[in-house]
Design a protein around this motif. Structure first.
Motif, PDB file in Angstrom:
ATOM      1  N   GLN A 133      31.295 -32.542 -40.497  1.00  0.00           N
ATOM      2  CA  GLN A 133      31.501 -33.693 -39.632  1.00  0.00           C
ATOM      3  C   GLN A 133      32.958 -34.117 -39.637  1.00  0.00           C
ATOM      4  N   SER A 134      33.836 -33.209 -40.037  1.00  0.00           N
ATOM      5  CA  SER A 134      35.257 -33.490 -39.985  1.00  0.00           C
ATOM      6  C   SER A 134      35.823 -32.614 -38.870  1.00  0.00           C
ATOM      7  N   ASN A 135      36.587 -31.553 -39.184  1.00  0.00           N
ATOM      8  CA  ASN A 135      36.914 -30.612 -38.120  1.00  0.00           C
ATOM      9  C   ASN A 135      35.621 -29.991 -37.603  1.00  0.00           C
ATOM     10  N   LEU A 136      35.548 -29.789 -36.298  1.00  0.00           N
ATOM     11  CA  LEU A 136      34.322 -29.308 -35.663  1.00  0.00           C
ATOM     12  C   LEU A 136      34.395 -27.797 -35.459  1.00  0.00           C
ATOM     13  N   THR A 137      33.279 -27.110 -35.679  1.00  0.00           N
ATOM     14  CA  THR A 137      33.217 -25.662 -35.626  1.00  0.00           C
ATOM     15  C   THR A 137      32.239 -25.223 -34.544  1.00  0.00           C
ATOM     16  N   TYR A 138      32.647 -24.218 -33.776  1.00  0.00           N
ATOM     17  CA  TYR A 138      31.835 -23.707 -32.679  1.00  0.00           C
ATOM     18  C   TYR A 138      31.798 -22.185 -32.718  1.00  0.00           C
ATOM     19  N   THR A 139      30.633 -21.624 -32.378  1.00  0.00           N
ATOM     20  CA  THR A 139      30.531 -20.194 -32.158  1.00  0.00           C
ATOM     21  C   THR A 139      30.684 -19.923 -30.668  1.00  0.00           C
ATOM     22  N   VAL A 140      31.522 -18.961 -30.335  1.00  0.00           N
ATOM     23  CA  VAL A 140      31.723 -18.521 -28.955  1.00  0.00           C
ATOM     24  C   VAL A 140      31.103 -17.136 -28.810  1.00  0.00           C
ATOM     25  N   ARG A 141      30.218 -16.968 -27.847  1.00  0.00           N
ATOM     26  CA  ARG A 141      29.566 -15.677 -27.610  1.00  0.00           C
ATOM     27  C   ARG A 141      29.844 -15.221 -26.191  1.00  0.00           C
ATOM     28  N   VAL A 180      34.729 -17.559 -33.680  1.00  0.00           N
ATOM     29  CA  VAL A 180      34.604 -18.951 -34.131  1.00  0.00           C
ATOM     30  C   VAL A 180      35.835 -19.728 -33.692  1.00  0.00           C
ATOM     31  N   LEU A 181      35.604 -20.950 -33.213  1.00  0.00           N
ATOM     32  CA  LEU A 181      36.688 -21.868 -32.862  1.00  0.00           C
ATOM     33  C   LEU A 181      36.562 -23.131 -33.697  1.00  0.00           C
ATOM     34  N   PRO A 215      44.730 -29.015 -30.720  1.00  0.00           N
ATOM     35  CA  PRO A 215      44.809 -27.598 -31.098  1.00  0.00           C
ATOM     36  C   PRO A 215      43.427 -26.991 -31.352  1.00  0.00           C
ATOM     37  N   LEU A 216      43.304 -25.718 -31.003  1.00  0.00           N
ATOM     38  CA  LEU A 216      42.107 -24.932 -31.293  1.00  0.00           C
ATOM     39  C   LEU A 216      42.524 -23.720 -32.119  1.00  0.00           C
ATOM     40  N   VAL A 217      41.724 -23.358 -33.097  1.00  0.00           N
ATOM     41  CA  VAL A 217      41.969 -22.165 -33.905  1.00  0.00           C
ATOM     42  C   VAL A 217      40.853 -21.168 -33.636  1.00  0.00           C
ATOM     43  N   ALA A 218      41.235 -19.938 -33.272  1.00  0.00           N
ATOM     44  CA  ALA A 218      40.266 -18.864 -33.068  1.00  0.00           C
ATOM     45  C   ALA A 218      40.286 -17.959 -34.284  1.00  0.00           C
ATOM     46  N   MET A 219      39.104 -17.662 -34.802  1.00  0.00           N
ATOM     47  CA  MET A 219      39.016 -16.832 -35.996  1.00  0.00           C
ATOM     48  C   MET A 219      37.837 -15.867 -35.915  1.00  0.00           C
ATOM     49  N   GLU A 220      37.849 -14.920 -36.810  1.00  0.00           N
ATOM     50  CA  GLU A 220      36.797 -13.926 -36.920  1.00  0.00           C
ATOM     51  C   GLU A 220      35.448 -14.572 -37.230  1.00  0.00           C
ATOM     52  N   PHE A 221      34.382 -14.018 -36.644  1.00  0.00           N
ATOM     53  CA  PHE A 221      33.027 -14.388 -37.017  1.00  0.00           C
ATOM     54  C   PHE A 221      32.621 -13.527 -38.203  1.00  0.00           C
ATOM     55  N   VAL A 222      32.377 -14.157 -39.338  1.00  0.00           N
ATOM     56  CA  VAL A 222      32.019 -13.432 -40.556  1.00  0.00           C
ATOM     57  C   VAL A 222      30.497 -13.368 -40.666  1.00  0.00           C
ATOM     58  N   ASP A 223      29.987 -12.175 -40.914  1.00  0.00           N
ATOM     59  CA  ASP A 223      28.553 -11.995 -41.067  1.00  0.00           C
ATOM     60  C   ASP A 223      28.132 -12.442 -42.459  1.00  0.00           C
ATOM     61  N   SER A 273      28.489 -22.994 -28.898  1.00  0.00           N
ATOM     62  CA  SER A 273      27.497 -23.828 -29.577  1.00  0.00           C
ATOM     63  C   SER A 273      28.064 -24.365 -30.872  1.00  0.00           C
ATOM     64  N   ARG A 274      27.772 -25.622 -31.167  1.00  0.00           N
ATOM     65  CA  ARG A 274      28.202 -26.264 -32.413  1.00  0.00           C
ATOM     66  C   ARG A 274      27.441 -25.642 -33.569  1.00  0.00           C
ATOM     67  N   VAL A 275      28.134 -25.346 -34.641  1.00  0.00           N
ATOM     68  CA  VAL A 275      27.492 -24.757 -35.806  1.00  0.00           C
ATOM     69  C   VAL A 275      27.875 -25.549 -37.053  1.00  0.00           C
TER      70      VAL A 275
END
Length: 349
Positions: free
Chosen positions: A43-51, A59-60, A108-116, A37-39
């Motif tokens: 509106q520049s680089n796009l951020t998504y949550t992967v569950r 986060v991608l 390219p896609l970047v995978a990173m930690e989901f920060v609470d 889902s888009r989070v």
């Protein structure tokens, strides 16, 4: 295990089954199907949550869809910066890896930690924290900027991130070129402002890491404390004059008296500091030059106007680049330019 996506937002041009395989290769184990889902309002680089089906989240990040300007939206560079900062006082998410496999995604896609934590994107988010926490957010943001500007570039391996030449000249050259490529109309008043900035550059006394886009929607905060738990969106970061960062923060920070604002800004709510209070807190924390900050406030507004014009153009070209907050209008760009001219006049530029 199978991979798929439920109805809703997917990641453009991305093979989710191949994505799951790549995630495993960098140590991210998913369970069952994944949903994306888009989070955020970016509106520049796009951020998504992967569950996944076990409720775990990651986060991608990927570049925006459509034509990209040269050197813009480099998510691999952004990942390098985050990895370098992980051992410093700057709060950033952990990076799992950068995917450059065309079988997964053409970009390219970047995978990173989901920060609470919470991102104070609008008034509805701001209403969930107390006025005392809102006040603490302003203090935490200026403290976090001070930490960013205190990073030992040699120690973290970022001394070669960008040029060490005078920063104002570099910014004026870069963003003037971006304006020529992004503009949807002629703006003589912006051109005049560019000349005023070029004629009044203050002396640069130091070169530090510069975030380049430091505002309230690019930090995650603890909803109980107001402390910054992560600084996000490093794609515009570089090396330069640290006053440029607080200047940009002031440019983005709206007040109730502003003629035009984008969306439903949280910063105008009770408890948050105003622009003068933010500036004073940073200057007291760092001992830097208040007159030079006025210059960087003008340049920040000038740059934000150019960025807004670029976002407007990309959204017109491809609706996939739109975010939930909408996109800037010509009136928003006009307002940033008018504010810049007003600050320049007050500063005697």
């Amino acid at each position: 295990m199978s991979a798929g996506v439920t109805t809703g937002t997917s990641i453009p041009d991305t093979d989710l089954t191949a994505l799951v395989g790549w995630l495993r290769s960098v140590g991210v184990e998913t369970s069952g199907e994944i949903t994306c889902s888009r989070v955020g309002f970016g509106q520049s680089n796009l951020t998504y949550t992967v569950r996944d089906e076990a409720g775990r989240q990651w986060v991608l990040r990927r570049p925006p869809v459509g034509h990209l300007l040269a050197s813009a939206h480099d998510v691999a560079r952004e990942a390098r910066i985050l990895e370098a900062l992980e051992a410093t006082d700057v709060p950033v998410p952990h990076i799992y890896g950068v995917c450059e496999d065309a079988a997964v995604s053409p970009v390219p896609l970047v995978a990173m930690e989901f920060v609470d934590g919470a991102v104070l994107t609008d008034r509805s988010a701001g209403e969930k924290v107390s006025p005392e926490v809102r006040s603490a957010v302003g203090a935490a943001m200026t403290e976090t900027l001070a930490h960013i500007h205190a990073v030992d570039l040699d120690a973290v391996g970022l001394a070669d991130l960008a040029s060490h030449k005078p920063y104002a000249q570099r910014q004026l050259k870069r963003w003037s070129a971006q304006w020529e490529k992004s503009k949807t109309r002629e703006r003589p008043d912006l051109d005049t402002l560019t000349a005023r900035l070029s004629d009044n550059i203050p002396e640069q006394h130091e070169t530090t890491l510069v975030h380049g886009d430091f505002h309230i929607r690019n930090v995650m905060i603890g909803p109980e404390s107001g402390a910054v738990s992560a600084v996000l969106d490093w794609e515009l970061s570089t090396l330069g004059d640290p006053l440029a960062d607080i200047g940009s923060t002031l440019a983005y920070w709206p007040e109730r008296t502003d003629a035009v604002v984008l969306g439903d800004p949280v910063e105008v709510m009770d408890g948050f500091p105003d622009r003068d209070q933010l500036a004073q807190a940073y200057l007291e924390r760092t001992g830097r030059d208040p007159q030079a900050l006025r210059y960087w406030h003008v340049l920040g507004l000038w740059k934000v106007a150019i960025i807004a014009e670029g976002v407007l153009r990309r959204a017109r070209e491809n609706p996939a680049n739109r975010a939930a907050a909408g996109v800037p209008t010509p009136a928003h760009v006009d307002n940033f330019v008018a504010r810049a001219v007003a600050v320049a006049d007050e500063a005697g530029l």
